[in-house]
Design an enzyme around this catalytic site. Structure first.
Site, PDB file in Angstrom:
ATOM      1  N   GLY A  34      29.231  55.194 -90.917  1.00 18.03           N
ATOM      2  CA  GLY A  34      30.405  56.191 -90.961  1.00 18.03           C
ATOM      3  C   GLY A  34      31.618  55.438 -90.807  1.00 18.03           C
ATOM      4  O   GLY A  34      31.774  55.009 -89.747  1.00 18.03           O
ATOM      5  N   GLY A 253      36.193  46.891 -94.305  1.00 18.15           N
ATOM      6  CA  GLY A 253      37.467  47.512 -94.319  1.00 18.15           C
ATOM      7  C   GLY A 253      37.547  48.373 -93.082  1.00 18.15           C
ATOM      8  O   GLY A 253      38.543  48.413 -92.712  1.00 18.15           O
ATOM      9  N   ASP A 254      36.614  49.104 -92.467  1.00 19.73           N
ATOM     10  CA  ASP A 254      36.716  49.756 -91.363  1.00 19.73           C
ATOM     11  C   ASP A 254      37.001  48.932 -90.179  1.00 19.73           C
ATOM     12  O   ASP A 254      37.729  49.065 -89.306  1.00 19.73           O
ATOM     13  CB  ASP A 254      35.387  50.446 -91.066  1.00 19.73           C
ATOM     14  CG  ASP A 254      35.017  51.460 -91.975  1.00 19.73           C
ATOM     15  OD1 ASP A 254      35.828  51.943 -92.892  1.00 19.73           O
ATOM     16  OD2 ASP A 254      33.574  51.630 -92.375  1.00 19.73           O
TER      17      ASP A 254
END
Lengths: 312, 312, 312, 312, 312, 312
Positions: A34, A253-254
């Site tokens: 997530g 990316g997170d």
């Protein structure tokens, strides 16, 4: 250390071990996932006080997610629990080139997508937070999630909190038009927007960071390409990315967002923030799973250029 | 879609997990194997009607092989079963460079090698098949296998069926002289011959595809080198191969044959067949095990040049 | 401590993990096996000087076996190596009741079965050994193995060495008639014969240990039933066996022989030998694989009746 | 074949499987380790008579180490056993770049570190050995280990045995000053010193092999850099190292020492010794675990330039 | 051999390995599942021509299911494929007593549940089938599934085909009232109804098989309790069940149905059918996963009372 | 819900998978362990506010422990961190009968054992806690740990907090005399003492709970035998224990303490506390690892007598 709130859905990632095929899998590795949860995990591991706001089903899978968040030091007091509903899943085949790593989503009808925005008291949740972060996945999940995203950004802006948004376009979730519209509805509330060149092209048919920034009228755009990242705001900073073969290409990316925000919200300048984000991203690519299970010492060592193959 | 028959032995490949050494193995990964079975699997997965002709021992290992063939859509009605005999095995250490991947064969005395060629009614088996494929491993296994190979090729030729033969020289199975002699006994019956430069050198002391084609008098030779593949027939086509680090180097030649034959037997031109074969081979190298567990969409995506690290 | 020589074939046992089915196996656990090797391992672990005489193929599988023997302290100087040939294998499904554990043998054409008895200089091999042990599997493997067994027993007898023979009838290897004949050819050379009630019935149609002992004219018979073991010689000793659910049912008989011989050859009386053997057998049943990987302290603790569920 | 004695501590290496993180490990792979044990294993596998002198705790972990040594043909008669004490451990995360592989040592208070040098009768242990090898880790472990190292080297020198010493500086074990002092105390007793450029810099602030050799007054220095190895003695030989991505980066230096010493002590010249060592090192990097589980044929094949991706 | 058609949903079962907890799982074992698919697998393995009618999503998970069916010899020509939708999942913790094995269903919104009954041409599908089998799970999934079930049973009855229905009440799927109503809607079309005492109580508040049979007016009721199974029709047969500790408790009812129907449709009498079903069920309990991966020889051996712990 | 503080060392348990032997292990399962940590985990999972007081090394292993505690909801704010020192380990072979499960401790020189009692401000740590729990392991670890235990109990008593102590005698850690002395030093400060019959015998040579309670003068003694538990205080309660084959026998006593204390501190009577503790203990025995990873619903179901083999 900064206090940061993130808001988004958690999923379970299921991947065949050893780069095998899903179709022939006899077992699947399980990874909590997530986008905004990953950012919260990254921030908490770097020492920030990270709160993750979400909604989970009251079953073993929901508890697995909560345990993951807590194990990494993320505050979960603002996670709400549902007797019904399901946890979203996605099945990932991590592939070696020239085969692409692929994601098969099975996240429809999730507990999170059906949350009631009215139940989220954002001023109370945000309290004295220094930052609020969300990705474009959250508003793409459902009308009510889009509503809650907007509420959150308004409340954050009202409380003087730094706001950031990672475009993260998922074509298997929504259309480019919807993704663009939901971003444009809130872009005026943002301090920083993260966007990849590919998403810029698909959503706005634009290739240049300056053009995108102008089109959206956003304060600062961080344009995250595979070869370089460019931050365009009052000043422009460019950071070249060294290339390594990723062990696990998901979540980089997170990790970047977590590193960038950590440095930025703790007073670092733009260059330092890009470097910190890059180090987090590069380290994440060496770690199996979606979450940036990085230790601050490793970021320091990498930024200092430590390149020993073995440290002992 | 084409109807294709292949003929050959199945084996079980046993490999230490994680690139470990056989000598220290506490467990072995199990992969169904066999050159012509791999080709049949590749064809069936691409949508062709593939029939695999073989002989298996009536025990759990024989059934494991049949289950693998059927799971991949290969027709097994012409597999015969033996109360006695054994399934051939081979033990493979997949190695990182500079160590070579090695195969330790334990396939002697197999049920297949002792088959009775008289029991194979090739005209009935072939029926209205469009293609027949075999590799040089089959005639190398025993005199009776060589006999059956020749019978099959004659019947295929008689029925107007496309015939192909992959040299696949195995020095641990037979001598170069025998391999060359068994090929020469049937080369006049072939439409396509697949051969690697190394096999050309070992069997015929020839380095050039044109020279080899002339020497053998074969209609079309596909010369499969590590850097390029060259099809030499009425016209010549050359296809350069991009280089990737293989996850599992075994079975790429079989995958190529499946892709080449699929395209060719469904009406593709020579260039398309080389490209299709190359895509199958490149994808196979990313998949653990011997079989080309590829989906047609993946071939299309690769041929279209899709190069995203992650698709989602 | 005693010096003991055993003589027999080694195999690799391949078993699906977790009591799965062979037919659906994606990996197989690897266990070195072989009745007389197991006995040698048991003796060496108990502190005796155990030498295992055998023949192995000069490849990774042969070396895996040798490494196992040496790791457990077994002397392998009298193992000969063959450039050709194969290592025997057997595939075992360990099953929960009511399904039987089953063995699928693939041991034909092994290096051991084709050994040349003339190459074994038994007087030199035995030297000053105190004991020699073999099972009925060895003479059942081939005519030359039967020859070598007889040679060994004659030499052992000539040197005053204690001789023992475990019937170990394998119906998938030989007929009852052959097994009986090969035993009868050497029974006069034996000090101790180990036999199960089932083998007694199949080979000699006899149910009673006394009757079997008389029929064979053996000095001492140890009759190894599932509920009790009875040693019949000048005196008779009976030892009741407690029943436990086995973790791995294979190799318990070999463990018993090792324990019995250890105690006997180091001066223990018959009762002590039965108890020691029983303890070894009971411990083996708790250990995965064929070999009795037991420590002498564990035998002592079990014989002393230690029954703590956890020792700490 | 040469007779070689090595002297040092064994440890257990515990590593998360699949390049995972220690912090999230649910299982750890177990590898026997220890620099001098690795050298002995390498020598024994190459056919030399290798004796490893050490001290182990009398428990399952100690026995695991002994089984590993014996499985690889290393003589363990001069290993002494302690009722107390512990086996040293180290936890290794093998990482992909740009993350460094890291070692977390837990080797304090080990049985080995507390050995009594008076109990080691070096003239008897060495007997007619041709070579004695130790690394700088041994004297760094404790005062008594330093004492024993010096005793061993004196005895070796007295018996005319070739002596070698691998600097192997471990900054988590001792200071550069202590490491330098302990080396200087014995350097006059050495025939060959192995040293990396990094250790040269940290211990002596020197970058050039000639300078280091002069400073230490050692007969022959083998300077082992990442890109080349340089042997400086009466003559100088340089050997360029090809670069491969390591599967497991630990133990390559020990493998080099084993190969170098094997060639040297069996009469090879300096160039051959460097090449042999390099081949051992390159092969080790393809093998999981610390020990050079290499077969002589593989070294020959690699030195002969065999570069087939698959051998069959 | 009989031709049998079954109709129902497939799912993927995901279970933590080694009886671990879902909440702490890092990997999950994958097992194809689905009551009617299990019955088809059982029948096909026993030699019957089994066709499984279903609907699957066109993705890797759908293909995994199809491969499983085909590997086991089940005909899948009447499986339809959907571009949208998902495959149902369920997460199972297999527990040791006194903890119950639990199932967490995640099967809502599946491709199967949303099938269009009008697309199923039952007379064509059934053709000359001898039997049709369905469980109460199918009509419980959705209104359209209930419709399709009724259509199928009417068509089966019209074609003179034997019809059977296994109550299989799932309280997490539907209410007892709905389950009872859907059964009563079709009970007049059934030849055999399988029901557990527990389901009889929950759906009809009845404890006795005779009472239930009368209440429903079914031709034959097979009442499947944990200690015995009772078939009540024109005559009554009772079969006592021996008790074993199950390795995997799921799928035993389906295995029973497969065995019962196999015997019955191939002309066996009621007693033989109960025995055959019981043997299948008992064997299934020893096999991991949901499917009865049994071989006919094993059923014969078990019915013949073979009780050797090891067969070799 | 109650607020409870526990105090003790954490360790890592390392166990061979699948009931294998440590000596042959190639991998080890990793389980966070420690008696008082287990109790805290049990309490937190039951909904109490559990704080665990300890000291950990600042490395990956220390962080693994903290992540485990936090994942399970245990408050770790009062864990202190040390730059030096090590985490204690223990190696466990879980065995099937008649072999005993054994523990090989490697916990000497741990960070915890060398804590400084002066740094623990117990009144501040305890705050308004309702309960304090410790086991006899803590004072057995070192003089300073004994000191800290006494300080904690005094402070707890002073603040009116319920105090409990589990004897947990470890003969590999200390002598019976020392264990008895350290208990007697604090027994006057206790509300509840947990003791096994075996520990009663070894420490005080007493077999009867009444005698032990008198001898120690403790308010309430819970005497925890294998067949029954007896609480002796103002009244006496006896609770018979059903017997199940444990999947993992370690940690059941801690689970009992957690359940007993949970019920007691939340107002349950003595009988309910024994039952709750028993349910926790019985569930723990079905769960791999040391920690009672139980959900309150499972305790309720078990106490309500739910005995379905499968719940769905």
């Amino acid at each position: 250390m900064a206090r940061v709130v993130t808001f988004g859905e958690a999923m379970l990632r299921l991947s065949p071990p050893g780069r095998g095929r899903l179709e022939q899998a006899r077992s699947l590795d399980v990874w909590p996932a997530g986008s905004e949860l990953n950012v919260a995990v990254g921030l908490a591991r770097l020492g920030d006080a990270a709160t993750w706001v979400s909604r989970l089903p009251q079953n073993q899978l929901g508890r697995l997610i909560e345990a993951h968040a807590r194990a990494n030091g993320v505050e979960t007091a603002h996670v709400s629990w549902s007797e019904d509903g399901r946890l979203g899943l996605y099945f990932v085949e991590v592939a070696a080139p020239p085969r692409s790593t692929t994601a098969l989503y099975d996240r429809e009808h999730s507990t999170f997508a059906t949350l009631d925005p009215a139940e989220l008291d954002w001023p109370a949740i945000l309290g004295t937070a220094d930052g609020f972060h969300v990705s474009g996945i959250t508003p793409a999940l459902s009308q009510s999630c889009a509503r809650a995203t907007e509420d959150a950004l308004r409340a954050a802006r009202a409380s003087g909190c730094h706001t950031s948004y990672d475009v993260n376009f998922r074509r298997r979730l929504t259309s480019p038009e919807t993704a663009a519209a939901r971003l444009e509805a809130v872009v005026g509330l943002l301090d920083v927007l993260f966007c990849s060149p590919q998403d810029a092209r698909e959503l706005f048919d634009l290739d240049e960071p300056e053009a995108l920034r102008e089109r959206l009228g956003v304060r600062m755009l961080v344009f995250c390409g595979r070869e370089r990242r460019i931050a365009v705001g009052e000043t422009t900073e460019t950071h070249e990315r060294p290339i390594y073969e990723p062990l696990d290409p998901i979540g980089a990316g997170d990790a970047f967002c977590a590193g960038f925000l950590h440095e930025r919200l703790n007073g670092g300048d733009l260059r330092a923030a890009l470097e910190f984000g890059e180090a987090m991203s590069a380290l994440k690519l060496t770690i199996p799973g979606d979450a940036p299970l990085v230790h601050p010492d490793e970021v320091s060592a990498l930024r200092a250029g430590a390149t020993l193959p073995v440290q002992r």
